[in-house]
Design an enzyme around this catalytic site. Structure first.
Site, PDB file in Angstrom:
ATOM      1  N   GLU A 214       0.860  -1.274   0.237  1.00  0.00           N
ATOM      2  CA  GLU A 214      -0.122   0.007   0.168  1.00  0.00           C
ATOM      3  C   GLU A 214       1.021   1.308  -0.114  1.00  0.00           C
ATOM      4  OE1 GLU A 214      -3.419   0.202   0.144  1.00  0.00           O
ATOM      5  OE2 GLU A 214      -3.685  -2.048   0.007  1.00  0.00           O
ATOM      6  N   CYS A 248      -1.966   9.719   2.612  1.00  0.00           N
ATOM      7  CA  CYS A 248      -1.461   9.039   1.497  1.00  0.00           C
ATOM      8  C   CYS A 248      -2.506   9.487   0.260  1.00  0.00           C
ATOM      9  CB  CYS A 248      -1.472   7.363   1.459  1.00  0.00           C
ATOM     10  SG  CYS A 248      -3.050   6.630   1.958  1.00  0.00           S
TER      11      CYS A 248
HETATM   12  P1  NAD Z   1       8.173   4.362   4.998  1.00  0.00           P
HETATM   13  O1  NAD Z   1       8.237   3.628   3.791  1.00  0.00           O
HETATM   14  O2  NAD Z   1       9.436   5.145   5.274  1.00  0.00           O
HETATM   15  O3  NAD Z   1       7.907   3.714   6.184  1.00  0.00           O
HETATM   16  C1  NAD Z   1       7.051   2.635   6.491  1.00  0.00           C
HETATM   17  C2  NAD Z   1       7.639   1.218   7.201  1.00  0.00           C
HETATM   18  O4  NAD Z   1       8.779   0.733   6.841  1.00  0.00           O
HETATM   19  C3  NAD Z   1       8.028   1.675   8.755  1.00  0.00           C
HETATM   20  O5  NAD Z   1       7.518   0.792   9.619  1.00  0.00           O
HETATM   21  C4  NAD Z   1       9.502   1.892   8.551  1.00  0.00           C
HETATM   22  O6  NAD Z   1      10.190   1.337   9.989  1.00  0.00           O
HETATM   23  C5  NAD Z   1       9.918   0.728   7.717  1.00  0.00           C
HETATM   24  N1  NAD Z   1      11.150   1.124   7.011  1.00  0.00           N
HETATM   25  C6  NAD Z   1      11.817   2.169   6.766  1.00  0.00           C
HETATM   26  N2  NAD Z   1      12.798   2.058   5.846  1.00  0.00           N
HETATM   27  C7  NAD Z   1      13.012   0.633   5.894  1.00  0.00           C
HETATM   28  C8  NAD Z   1      13.938   0.032   5.192  1.00  0.00           C
HETATM   29  N3  NAD Z   1      15.150   0.575   4.621  1.00  0.00           N
HETATM   30  N4  NAD Z   1      13.942  -1.425   5.383  1.00  0.00           N
HETATM   31  C9  NAD Z   1      12.642  -2.050   5.784  1.00  0.00           C
HETATM   32  N5  NAD Z   1      11.725  -1.209   6.545  1.00  0.00           N
HETATM   33  C10 NAD Z   1      11.829  -0.004   6.489  1.00  0.00           C
HETATM   34  O7  NAD Z   1       6.823   5.230   4.857  1.00  0.00           O
HETATM   35  P2  NAD Z   1       6.265   6.108   5.815  1.00  0.00           P
HETATM   36  O8  NAD Z   1       7.384   7.746   5.765  1.00  0.00           O
HETATM   37  O9  NAD Z   1       5.954   5.741   7.297  1.00  0.00           O
HETATM   38  O10 NAD Z   1       4.984   6.906   5.426  1.00  0.00           O
HETATM   39  C11 NAD Z   1       4.786   7.633   4.345  1.00  0.00           C
HETATM   40  C12 NAD Z   1       4.577   6.935   3.004  1.00  0.00           C
HETATM   41  O11 NAD Z   1       3.784   5.935   3.180  1.00  0.00           O
HETATM   42  C13 NAD Z   1       4.011   7.958   2.018  1.00  0.00           C
HETATM   43  O12 NAD Z   1       4.540   7.637   0.733  1.00  0.00           O
HETATM   44  C14 NAD Z   1       2.510   7.500   1.781  1.00  0.00           C
HETATM   45  O13 NAD Z   1       1.852   7.877   0.740  1.00  0.00           O
HETATM   46  C15 NAD Z   1       2.521   6.034   2.296  1.00  0.00           C
HETATM   47  N6  NAD Z   1       1.311   5.704   2.667  1.00  0.00           N
HETATM   48  C16 NAD Z   1       0.623   4.946   1.778  1.00  0.00           C
HETATM   49  C17 NAD Z   1      -0.706   4.577   2.314  1.00  0.00           C
HETATM   50  C18 NAD Z   1      -1.739   3.515   1.744  1.00  0.00           C
HETATM   51  O14 NAD Z   1      -2.739   3.023   2.136  1.00  0.00           O
HETATM   52  N7  NAD Z   1      -1.409   3.408   0.533  1.00  0.00           N
HETATM   53  C19 NAD Z   1      -1.276   4.730   3.739  1.00  0.00           C
HETATM   54  C20 NAD Z   1      -0.313   5.635   4.337  1.00  0.00           C
HETATM   55  C21 NAD Z   1       0.929   5.999   3.946  1.00  0.00           C
END
Ligand code: NAD
Length: 460
Positions: A214, A248
């Protein structure tokens, strides 16, 4: 803080595998009981959830109820339908299979991993978890470390109300995530950014683990002339600036018919005052940016184009005023990256074809918004663009309809969930074909001599 020692991760997974093997989660009554427990646990911890979101995002209490604690509604919906969803479904067979019967059995996948983001840090963990429980899985949950207070509350709730061999929270950041991703799961459900989504998928590929991703992206909002301006500006203001734009599916940028641009901007200015007062920094109803790093990234966007409303910011508070930017170039960083904050570029078009061409020149968005009562225009936009979902004459509300699968397409994600779609995401559909013994026609058995004309007739 309940921190699971990362060295114990393989142990936790092993325990969950053993628990899954007992078959307890295959019982639908067990699943319903656990969903009821989850609902009760959320109600019991309501105040801590509100406080955690206030501490993480300065999230107004009403928004916490509307967008986080509201997952309770999904639990009720799931409980109501679960018996029916879990039943084997008869599948049709063609006349040449007349002695057979066919059924599809949904079965749980096993031990699943759920990784969440920080922007709706409670809902975006609990909502997939409902699907995982409903489908009869064990789950390991990794909330976002960036919304640390909410992560703590989730860990406490799950540890207090559930056996860790069934559901466990592993708190932590990239290191915890990577440690988890080194293990084999039966499904990974990830919500977050595109860059990390690619890392997740690469890690999952090693074990052929299926993924739901997502993700995000730039969701356009088209505004035509055939609208009720007053309703339109309120709905855009709400969808864009709720949670300070850190949503998002928030409208990322506006594509406005030139003829209505002035009225729309004046209307947005008015509705912003109506929502947040003369100075939104003093409004109890306006959230803050999650971290200094995210604040700095957003403030950089303010250099692009011309700020026509807002633009004020306070680093000490991580406050950025609701902002509209005009005259942006498509090459500006604000039009290249997902904004994910309270900054709204306004781009004008003279013909809808220009707006459609711009959308189609970019990766497929998670959401697409269209404000127009013109049926032909609605049809054209639906036909000529592709996006995870579409909402016409409103914003963000599509996420609240349990019967609509929620997810992206292309760069905005893989797979979907909510309601029945969540149950399907966390289930394997096992096809079962049964023959009977009352007849055994020999047309498919050797020796084949003389049987080909019949086979040809059968296939023809
Ligand atoms: P992110 O991708 O930075 O982090 C998400 C998760 O991944 C966190 O739990 C984090 O600890 C983990 N993570 C971070 N770096 C990692 C790595 N290198 N390896 C493995 N795991 C890792 O996202 P965010 O900043 O928390 O959220 C923002 C993004 O999420 C935006 O792009 C937003 O559009 C998207 N989002 C999508 C939805 C949806 O339903 N489609 C909902 C909310 C947010």
């Amino acid at each position: 803080m309940i921190t699971t020692e990362l060295s114990k991760i393989d142990n936790i997974i092993q325990n969950q595998r053993e628990f899954f093997q007992t078959g307890k989660t295959k019982d639908v009554t067990f699943r319903i009981e656990k969903l009821k427990n989850l609902k009760q646990a959320i109600i019991e911890h309501e105040q801590s959830i509100v406080e955690a979101l206030k501490a993480d995002l300065h999230k107004p209490e009403l928004e916490t109820y509307l967008t986080e604690i509201s997952v309770i509604k999904d639990i009720d919906y799931t409980i109501k339908h679960l018996q029916n969803w879990s039943k084997p479904k008869k599948a049709a067979v063609s006349w040449d299979f007349f002695s057979y019967s066919a059924k599809i059995y949904p079965e749980p996948l096993g031990v699943v991993l759920i990784i969440g983001p920080w922007n709706y840090p409670f809902q975006l963990i609990i909502s997939p978890l409902i699907g995982a429980i409903a489908a009869g899985n064990c789950a390991i949950i990794k909330p976002s470390e960036i919304a640390s207070h909410t992560s703590d509350v989730i860990a406490k709730i799950i540890a207090k109300h559930f056996d860790p061999a069934y559901l466990t929270v592993v708190e932590g950041g990239v290191e915890a995530s990577q440690k988890l991703l080194a293990e084999k799961f039966d499904h990974i459900f990830f919500t977050g950014g595109i860059a990390v989504g690619k890392i997740i998928m690469a890690a999952a590929a090693k074990y052929l683990t299926p993924v739901t991703l997502e993700l995000g992206g730039k969701s356009p909002c088209i505004v035509d002339t055939d609208i009720n301006v007053e309703h339109t500006v309120r709905r855009i203001t709400w969808g864009k600036f709720i949670n300070a734009g850190q949503t998002c599916i928030a409208p990322d940028y506006l594509l406005v018919n030139k003829k209505i641009k002035k009225d729309l901007i004046d209307g947005l200015e008015k509705s912003l005052k109506e929502f947040y007062g003369e100075n939104p920094v003093n409004s109890p109803d306006y959230a803050r940016i999650i971290s200094e790093k995210h604040f700095d990234r957003l403030v950089n966007f303010l250099k692009d184009g011309e700020v026509i409303i807002g633009g004020e910011n306070q680093p000490s508070e991580r406050y950025i005023a609701p902002t509209l930017i005009d005259n942006v170039s498509l090459d500006d960083s604000v039009m290249q990256e997902e904004i994910f904050g309270p900054i709204l570029p306004v781009i004008e078009y003279t013909d809808i074809a220009e707006a459609i061409a711009l959308i189609n020149s970019r990766p497929k968005p998670l959401a697409l918004y269209l404000f127009s009562q013109d049926k032909n225009l609605q049809k054209r936009v639906l036909q000529e663009t592709s996006s995870g979902g579409v909402c016409i004459n409103d914003t963000v509300m599509q996420v609240g309809v349990s019967s609509l699968p929620f997810g992206g397409v292309g760069d905005s994600g893989i797979g979907n969930y909510h309601g029945k779609a969540s149950f399907d995401t966390f289930s394997h559909k096992k096809s079962v074909l049964q023959n009977s013994f009352w007849l055994d026609l020999k047309w498919r058995y050797a020796p084949y001599q003389g049987k080909l004309p019949f086979i040809k007739k059968l296939l023809g």
